[in-house]
Design a protein around this motif. Structure first.
Motif, PDB file in Angstrom:
ATOM      1  N   ARG A  89      35.488  56.351 -90.087  1.00 53.54           N
ATOM      2  CA  ARG A  89      34.702  56.225 -88.978  1.00 53.54           C
ATOM      3  C   ARG A  89      34.651  57.342 -88.080  1.00 53.54           C
ATOM      4  N   THR A  90      33.408  57.809 -87.450  1.00 54.31           N
ATOM      5  CA  THR A  90      33.528  59.004 -86.541  1.00 54.31           C
ATOM      6  C   THR A  90      33.069  58.399 -85.184  1.00 54.31           C
ATOM      7  N   PHE A  91      33.887  58.512 -84.026  1.00 57.83           N
ATOM      8  CA  PHE A  91      33.417  58.209 -82.924  1.00 57.83           C
ATOM      9  C   PHE A  91      33.056  59.143 -82.068  1.00 57.83           C
ATOM     10  N   VAL A  92      32.247  59.235 -81.177  1.00 61.01           N
ATOM     11  CA  VAL A  92      31.348  60.213 -80.519  1.00 61.01           C
ATOM     12  C   VAL A  92      31.453  59.352 -78.969  1.00 61.01           C
ATOM     13  N   THR A  93      31.422  60.524 -77.761  1.00 58.07           N
ATOM     14  CA  THR A  93      31.220  59.953 -76.494  1.00 58.07           C
ATOM     15  C   THR A  93      29.803  59.923 -76.374  1.00 58.07           C
ATOM     16  N   ALA A  94      29.456  58.920 -75.261  1.00 58.70           N
ATOM     17  CA  ALA A  94      28.090  58.868 -75.328  1.00 58.70           C
ATOM     18  C   ALA A  94      27.284  60.078 -74.853  1.00 58.70           C
ATOM     19  N   SER A  95      27.999  61.124 -73.941  1.00 59.24           N
ATOM     20  CA  SER A  95      27.604  62.308 -73.421  1.00 59.24           C
ATOM     21  C   SER A  95      27.365  63.282 -74.693  1.00 59.24           C
ATOM     22  N   SER A  96      27.995  63.234 -75.523  1.00 59.72           N
ATOM     23  CA  SER A  96      27.857  64.041 -76.867  1.00 59.72           C
ATOM     24  C   SER A  96      26.785  63.470 -77.723  1.00 59.72           C
ATOM     25  N   ALA A  97      26.723  62.460 -77.689  1.00 59.04           N
ATOM     26  CA  ALA A  97      25.476  61.813 -78.581  1.00 59.04           C
ATOM     27  C   ALA A  97      24.183  62.166 -77.728  1.00 59.04           C
ATOM     28  N   ALA A  98      24.288  62.072 -76.500  1.00 61.48           N
ATOM     29  CA  ALA A  98      23.066  62.212 -75.756  1.00 61.48           C
ATOM     30  C   ALA A  98      22.554  63.625 -75.884  1.00 61.48           C
ATOM     31  N   GLU A  99      23.514  64.894 -75.830  1.00 55.24           N
ATOM     32  CA  GLU A  99      23.454  66.182 -76.055  1.00 55.24           C
ATOM     33  C   GLU A  99      22.849  66.335 -77.230  1.00 55.24           C
ATOM     34  N   ASN A 100      23.521  65.965 -78.385  1.00 51.26           N
ATOM     35  CA  ASN A 100      22.885  66.019 -79.833  1.00 51.26           C
ATOM     36  C   ASN A 100      21.499  65.551 -79.997  1.00 51.26           C
ATOM     37  N   LYS A 101      21.210  64.582 -79.187  1.00 54.16           N
ATOM     38  CA  LYS A 101      19.788  63.972 -79.428  1.00 54.16           C
ATOM     39  C   LYS A 101      18.922  64.858 -78.753  1.00 54.16           C
ATOM     40  N   ILE A 102      19.359  65.398 -77.685  1.00 53.61           N
ATOM     41  CA  ILE A 102      18.436  66.219 -76.740  1.00 53.61           C
ATOM     42  C   ILE A 102      18.331  67.740 -77.532  1.00 53.61           C
ATOM     43  N   LYS A 103      19.205  68.167 -78.440  1.00 50.58           N
ATOM     44  CA  LYS A 103      19.153  69.350 -79.139  1.00 50.58           C
ATOM     45  C   LYS A 103      18.343  69.105 -80.448  1.00 50.58           C
ATOM     46  N   LYS A 104      18.454  67.847 -80.893  1.00 47.61           N
ATOM     47  CA  LYS A 104      17.484  67.660 -82.040  1.00 47.61           C
ATOM     48  C   LYS A 104      16.170  67.478 -81.466  1.00 47.61           C
ATOM     49  N   ARG A 105      15.904  66.806 -80.477  1.00 48.20           N
ATOM     50  CA  ARG A 105      14.535  66.869 -79.973  1.00 48.20           C
ATOM     51  C   ARG A 105      13.856  68.383 -79.775  1.00 48.20           C
ATOM     52  N   ASN A 106      14.718  69.129 -79.293  1.00 49.71           N
ATOM     53  CA  ASN A 106      14.228  70.405 -78.854  1.00 49.71           C
ATOM     54  C   ASN A 106      14.098  71.551 -80.428  1.00 49.71           C
ATOM     55  N   THR A 107      14.733  71.044 -81.227  1.00 47.52           N
ATOM     56  CA  THR A 107      14.645  71.969 -82.518  1.00 47.52           C
ATOM     57  C   THR A 107      13.783  71.468 -83.674  1.00 47.52           C
ATOM     58  N   ASP A 108      13.581  70.132 -83.528  1.00 50.65           N
ATOM     59  CA  ASP A 108      12.910  69.318 -84.356  1.00 50.65           C
ATOM     60  C   ASP A 108      11.338  69.494 -84.172  1.00 50.65           C
ATOM     61  N   PRO A 109      10.634  70.243 -85.334  1.00 47.95           N
ATOM     62  CA  PRO A 109       9.211  70.417 -85.272  1.00 47.95           C
ATOM     63  C   PRO A 109       8.467  69.482 -85.006  1.00 47.95           C
ATOM     64  N   GLY A 110       8.762  68.133 -85.551  1.00 50.61           N
ATOM     65  CA  GLY A 110       7.814  67.007 -85.259  1.00 50.61           C
ATOM     66  C   GLY A 110       8.189  66.127 -84.126  1.00 50.61           C
ATOM     67  N   SER A 111       9.207  66.733 -83.308  1.00 49.75           N
ATOM     68  CA  SER A 111       9.410  65.984 -82.138  1.00 49.75           C
ATOM     69  C   SER A 111       8.621  66.287 -80.776  1.00 49.75           C
ATOM     70  N   TYR A 112       8.416  65.408 -79.995  1.00 45.37           N
ATOM     71  CA  TYR A 112       7.648  65.612 -78.773  1.00 45.37           C
ATOM     72  C   TYR A 112       8.391  66.293 -77.682  1.00 45.37           C
ATOM     73  N   THR A 113       7.779  67.377 -77.178  1.00 46.18           N
ATOM     74  CA  THR A 113       8.262  68.195 -76.201  1.00 46.18           C
ATOM     75  C   THR A 113       7.185  68.770 -75.191  1.00 46.18           C
ATOM     76  N   SER A 114       7.573  69.120 -74.109  1.00 37.73           N
ATOM     77  CA  SER A 114       6.478  69.471 -73.271  1.00 37.73           C
ATOM     78  C   SER A 114       5.497  70.621 -73.550  1.00 37.73           C
ATOM     79  N   GLU A 115       6.216  71.573 -74.321  1.00 40.86           N
ATOM     80  CA  GLU A 115       5.836  72.827 -74.759  1.00 40.86           C
ATOM     81  C   GLU A 115       4.501  72.351 -76.184  1.00 40.86           C
ATOM     82  N   LYS A 116       4.825  71.311 -76.648  1.00 39.51           N
ATOM     83  CA  LYS A 116       3.837  70.918 -77.659  1.00 39.51           C
ATOM     84  C   LYS A 116       2.726  70.048 -77.444  1.00 39.51           C
ATOM     85  N   LYS A 117       2.513  69.782 -76.078  1.00 41.44           N
ATOM     86  CA  LYS A 117       1.378  68.920 -75.815  1.00 41.44           C
ATOM     87  C   LYS A 117       0.137  69.752 -76.133  1.00 41.44           C
TER      88      LYS A 117
END
Length: 120
Positions: A89-117
């Motif tokens: 099992r791998t435990f991560v802190t909530a802050s690390s999980a949120a940071e990774n989610k934001i990084k993924k959102r900003n690098t994933d071409p299919g994700s929604y960001t303000s620049e892609k509107k």
């Protein structure tokens, strides 16, 4: 001179009703191995700390981790060997999980960001 402590107390009194058998057996073995070396209260606390490290992946200040490592090396050898091939099992802190989610959102071409509107 090495100080010795009372051994006329029952380790089994410290078993938790909800504790899995495997956890109890290892924690019990730890206490049996060091009974008489530390006071009852201190050994029970060390054993709980040992269990938290082994089963939940907790970490403590370096001096505590070193002490538990020294005290548990013989007690936990067989258990650790049996765990090598099991899923970890791998435990991560909530802050690390949120940071990774934001990084993924900003690098994933299919994700929604303000620049892609799209403009209408």
């Amino acid at each position: 001179m090495t100080q010795t402590y009372s051994t006329d107390w029952d380790i089994d009194n410290y078993r938790d009703d909800t504790e899995p058998e495997e956890h109890w057996e290892l924690r019990r073995a730890f206490m049996e191995a060091h009974k008489g070396t530390f006071s009852e209260e201190y050994l029970v606390a060390l054993a709980r700390t040992f269990a938290n490290i082994e089963f939940m992946g907790c970490s403590y200040p370096a001096p505590v981790m070193i002490k538990i490592a020294e005290l548990s090396k013989d007690v936990a050898k067989d258990y650790r060997d049996s765990q090598k091939d099991k899923l970890k099992r791998t435990f991560v802190t909530a802050s690390s999980a949120a940071e990774n989610k934001i990084k993924k959102r900003n690098t994933d071409p299919g994700s929604y960001t303000s620049e892609k509107k799209t403009k209408k």
